[in-house]
Design a protein around this motif. Structure first.
Motif, PDB file in Angstrom:
ATOM      1  N   ASN A  14     -15.325  -0.895  -5.423  1.00  8.91           N
ATOM      2  CA  ASN A  14     -15.369  -1.020  -6.873  1.00  8.91           C
ATOM      3  C   ASN A  14     -14.796   0.226  -7.550  1.00  8.91           C
ATOM      4  O   ASN A  14     -13.994   0.118  -8.483  1.00  8.91           O
ATOM      5  N   ILE A  15     -15.175   1.393  -7.096  1.00  3.02           N
ATOM      6  CA  ILE A  15     -14.668   2.643  -7.680  1.00  3.02           C
ATOM      7  C   ILE A  15     -13.160   2.756  -7.485  1.00  3.02           C
ATOM      8  O   ILE A  15     -12.429   3.125  -8.404  1.00  3.02           O
ATOM      9  N   ILE A  16     -12.690   2.424  -6.288  1.00  2.20           N
ATOM     10  CA  ILE A  16     -11.255   2.501  -6.011  1.00  2.20           C
ATOM     11  C   ILE A  16     -10.483   1.540  -6.909  1.00  2.20           C
ATOM     12  O   ILE A  16      -9.459   1.906  -7.507  1.00  2.20           O
ATOM     13  N   ILE A  17     -10.962   0.317  -7.056  1.00  2.00           N
ATOM     14  CA  ILE A  17     -10.290  -0.670  -7.905  1.00  2.00           C
ATOM     15  C   ILE A  17     -10.279  -0.211  -9.355  1.00  2.00           C
ATOM     16  O   ILE A  17      -9.260  -0.329 -10.046  1.00  2.00           O
ATOM     17  N   GLN A  18     -11.382   0.345  -9.826  1.00  2.00           N
ATOM     18  CA  GLN A  18     -11.427   0.837 -11.210  1.00  2.00           C
ATOM     19  C   GLN A  18     -10.418   1.962 -11.431  1.00  2.00           C
ATOM     20  O   GLN A  18      -9.723   1.985 -12.442  1.00  2.00           O
ATOM     21  N   GLU A  19     -10.357   2.892 -10.499  1.00  2.00           N
ATOM     22  CA  GLU A  19      -9.414   4.008 -10.638  1.00  2.00           C
ATOM     23  C   GLU A  19      -7.966   3.512 -10.602  1.00  2.00           C
ATOM     24  O   GLU A  19      -7.128   3.968 -11.375  1.00  2.00           O
ATOM     25  N   LEU A  20      -7.672   2.582  -9.687  1.00  2.00           N
ATOM     26  CA  LEU A  20      -6.311   2.061  -9.584  1.00  2.00           C
ATOM     27  C   LEU A  20      -5.917   1.244 -10.813  1.00  2.00           C
ATOM     28  O   LEU A  20      -4.768   1.271 -11.247  1.00  2.00           O
ATOM     29  N   SER A  21      -6.871   0.524 -11.387  1.00  2.00           N
ATOM     30  CA  SER A  21      -6.588  -0.325 -12.547  1.00  2.00           C
ATOM     31  C   SER A  21      -6.209   0.484 -13.776  1.00  2.00           C
ATOM     32  O   SER A  21      -5.583  -0.034 -14.693  1.00  2.00           O
ATOM     33  N   ASP A  22      -6.591   1.746 -13.806  1.00  2.00           N
ATOM     34  CA  ASP A  22      -6.263   2.617 -14.945  1.00  2.00           C
ATOM     35  C   ASP A  22      -4.939   3.343 -14.754  1.00  2.00           C
ATOM     36  O   ASP A  22      -4.559   4.149 -15.597  1.00  2.00           O
ATOM     37  N   MET A  23      -4.235   3.065 -13.677  1.00  2.00           N
ATOM     38  CA  MET A  23      -3.004   3.799 -13.380  1.00  2.00           C
ATOM     39  C   MET A  23      -1.783   2.901 -13.556  1.00  2.00           C
ATOM     40  O   MET A  23      -1.875   1.679 -13.456  1.00  2.00           O
ATOM     41  N   LYS A  24      -0.664   3.538 -13.792  1.00  2.00           N
ATOM     42  CA  LYS A  24       0.615   2.835 -13.893  1.00  2.00           C
ATOM     43  C   LYS A  24       1.409   3.067 -12.615  1.00  2.00           C
ATOM     44  O   LYS A  24       1.114   3.981 -11.846  1.00  2.00           O
ATOM     45  N   GLU A  25       2.432   2.258 -12.447  1.00  2.00           N
ATOM     46  CA  GLU A  25       3.295   2.405 -11.266  1.00  2.00           C
ATOM     47  C   GLU A  25       3.943   3.778 -11.247  1.00  2.00           C
ATOM     48  O   GLU A  25       4.107   4.392 -10.199  1.00  2.00           O
ATOM     49  N   SER A  26       4.260   4.312 -12.402  1.00  2.00           N
ATOM     50  CA  SER A  26       4.908   5.627 -12.484  1.00  2.00           C
ATOM     51  C   SER A  26       3.975   6.762 -12.066  1.00  2.00           C
ATOM     52  O   SER A  26       4.444   7.843 -11.717  1.00  2.00           O
ATOM     53  N   ASP A  27       2.668   6.533 -12.092  1.00  2.00           N
ATOM     54  CA  ASP A  27       1.712   7.562 -11.674  1.00  2.00           C
ATOM     55  C   ASP A  27       1.783   7.837 -10.177  1.00  2.00           C
ATOM     56  O   ASP A  27       1.271   8.861  -9.714  1.00  2.00           O
ATOM     57  N   PHE A  28       2.394   6.945  -9.422  1.00  2.00           N
ATOM     58  CA  PHE A  28       2.465   7.098  -7.969  1.00  2.00           C
ATOM     59  C   PHE A  28       3.767   7.743  -7.505  1.00  2.00           C
ATOM     60  O   PHE A  28       3.998   7.883  -6.318  1.00  2.00           O
ATOM     61  N   ARG A  29       4.613   8.108  -8.423  1.00  2.00           N
ATOM     62  CA  ARG A  29       5.870   8.767  -8.048  1.00  2.00           C
ATOM     63  C   ARG A  29       5.585  10.229  -7.760  1.00  2.00           C
ATOM     64  O   ARG A  29       5.020  10.934  -8.582  1.00  2.00           O
ATOM     65  N   GLY A  30       5.993  10.666  -6.609  1.00  2.00           N
ATOM     66  CA  GLY A  30       5.777  12.057  -6.228  1.00  2.00           C
ATOM     67  C   GLY A  30       4.385  12.277  -5.666  1.00  2.00           C
ATOM     68  O   GLY A  30       3.488  11.451  -5.799  1.00  2.00           O
ATOM     69  N   SER A  31       4.243  13.401  -5.038  1.00  2.00           N
ATOM     70  CA  SER A  31       2.971  13.700  -4.371  1.00  2.00           C
ATOM     71  C   SER A  31       1.879  14.107  -5.359  1.00  2.00           C
ATOM     72  O   SER A  31       0.695  13.958  -5.060  1.00  2.00           O
ATOM     73  N   GLU A  32       2.252  14.608  -6.527  1.00  2.00           N
ATOM     74  CA  GLU A  32       1.247  15.048  -7.495  1.00  2.00           C
ATOM     75  C   GLU A  32       0.369  13.898  -7.970  1.00  2.00           C
ATOM     76  O   GLU A  32      -0.842  14.055  -8.107  1.00  2.00           O
ATOM     77  N   GLY A  33       0.960  12.748  -8.220  1.00  2.00           N
ATOM     78  CA  GLY A  33       0.192  11.598  -8.671  1.00  2.00           C
ATOM     79  C   GLY A  33      -0.800  11.133  -7.625  1.00  2.00           C
ATOM     80  O   GLY A  33      -1.940  10.792  -7.945  1.00  2.00           O
ATOM     81  N   ILE A  34      -0.359  11.132  -6.375  1.00  2.00           N
ATOM     82  CA  ILE A  34      -1.246  10.712  -5.293  1.00  2.00           C
ATOM     83  C   ILE A  34      -2.369  11.724  -5.114  1.00  2.00           C
ATOM     84  O   ILE A  34      -3.536  11.353  -4.928  1.00  2.00           O
ATOM     85  N   GLU A  35      -2.044  13.010  -5.193  1.00  2.00           N
ATOM     86  CA  GLU A  35      -3.079  14.043  -5.054  1.00  2.00           C
ATOM     87  C   GLU A  35      -4.101  13.951  -6.183  1.00  2.00           C
ATOM     88  O   GLU A  35      -5.302  14.134  -5.955  1.00  2.00           O
ATOM     89  N   LYS A  36      -3.648  13.653  -7.396  1.00  2.00           N
ATOM     90  CA  LYS A  36      -4.576  13.502  -8.514  1.00  2.00           C
ATOM     91  C   LYS A  36      -5.505  12.312  -8.293  1.00  2.00           C
ATOM     92  O   LYS A  36      -6.707  12.396  -8.558  1.00  2.00           O
ATOM     93  N   LEU A  37      -4.952  11.204  -7.807  1.00  2.00           N
ATOM     94  CA  LEU A  37      -5.771  10.032  -7.516  1.00  2.00           C
ATOM     95  C   LEU A  37      -6.795  10.355  -6.443  1.00  2.00           C
ATOM     96  O   LEU A  37      -7.969  10.005  -6.574  1.00  2.00           O
ATOM     97  N   GLU A  38      -6.369  11.012  -5.373  1.00  2.00           N
ATOM     98  CA  GLU A  38      -7.293  11.366  -4.296  1.00  2.00           C
ATOM     99  C   GLU A  38      -8.417  12.261  -4.812  1.00  2.00           C
ATOM    100  O   GLU A  38      -9.578  12.069  -4.446  1.00  2.00           O
ATOM    101  N   GLU A  39      -8.105  13.206  -5.669  1.00  2.00           N
ATOM    102  CA  GLU A  39      -9.129  14.092  -6.230  1.00  2.00           C
ATOM    103  C   GLU A  39     -10.072  13.328  -7.159  1.00  2.00           C
ATOM    104  O   GLU A  39     -11.286  13.549  -7.126  1.00  2.00           O
ATOM    105  N   ARG A  40      -9.529  12.433  -7.989  1.00  2.00           N
ATOM    106  CA  ARG A  40     -10.388  11.626  -8.861  1.00  2.00           C
ATOM    107  C   ARG A  40     -11.322  10.741  -8.044  1.00  2.00           C
ATOM    108  O   ARG A  40     -12.506  10.600  -8.383  1.00  2.00           O
TER     109      ARG A  40
END
Length: 143
Positions: free
Chosen positions: A92-118
């Motif tokens: 549930n937490i993972i789905i909620q976090e992913l639902s608030d993100m855009k496809e552009s948020d996954f470009r580059g390693s910074e976006g992925i690192e931010k998601l992992e930290e959140r």
């Protein structure tokens, strides 16, 4: 030392054996025991306290679909056991976090690192026995 010559010999042998034993103990602890000076866990220790999520498919905010898996590293075995029982909350937490993100948020390693930290912070809020040390994105497909 002693008036009896036999007592002197026994005393010298006893002291010699004690010194040899102490020397062997010091050498063994210094050279033959593996110690990790950095305190970092080995990969075997990490695998013992890690959990891989099931494949999660959900919509992103930008109307794209993401299919992903995560590996979550916990700090001890009790935390791993609790985490495995809370799998529905984790998903549930993972789905909620992913639902608030855009496809552009996954470009580059910074976006992925931010998601992992959140995710790490959000998952730690529900944990009682231990804590989440790291979150690793194991798989990611965006359509």
């Amino acid at each position: 030392m002693f008036k009896n010559r036999l007592a002197n010999i026994m005393f010298i042998i006893l002291i010699t054996l004690t010194l040899i034993g102490a020397l062997i103990l010091v050498l063994y602890t210094q050279f033959f025991q593996e110690t990790d000076a950095s305190g970092e866990p080995t990969i075997e220790e990490i695998l013992k306290v890690s959990v891989e999520t099931e494949e999660i498919t959900t919509n992103l905010l930008s109307n794209h679909i993401i299919r992903t898996k995560f590996v979550i590293q916990l700090d001890n075995k009790k935390a791993k056991s609790e985490f495995e029982k809370r799998d529905f909350q984790v998903n549930n937490i993972i789905i909620q976090e992913l639902s608030d993100m855009k496809e552009s948020d996954f470009r580059g390693s910074e976006g992925i690192e931010k998601l992992e930290e959140r995710l790490r912070k959000a998952l730690n809020e529900i944990m009682q026995e231990g804590e989440v040390v790291n979150v690793y994105m194991n798989q990611r497909v965006i359509q």
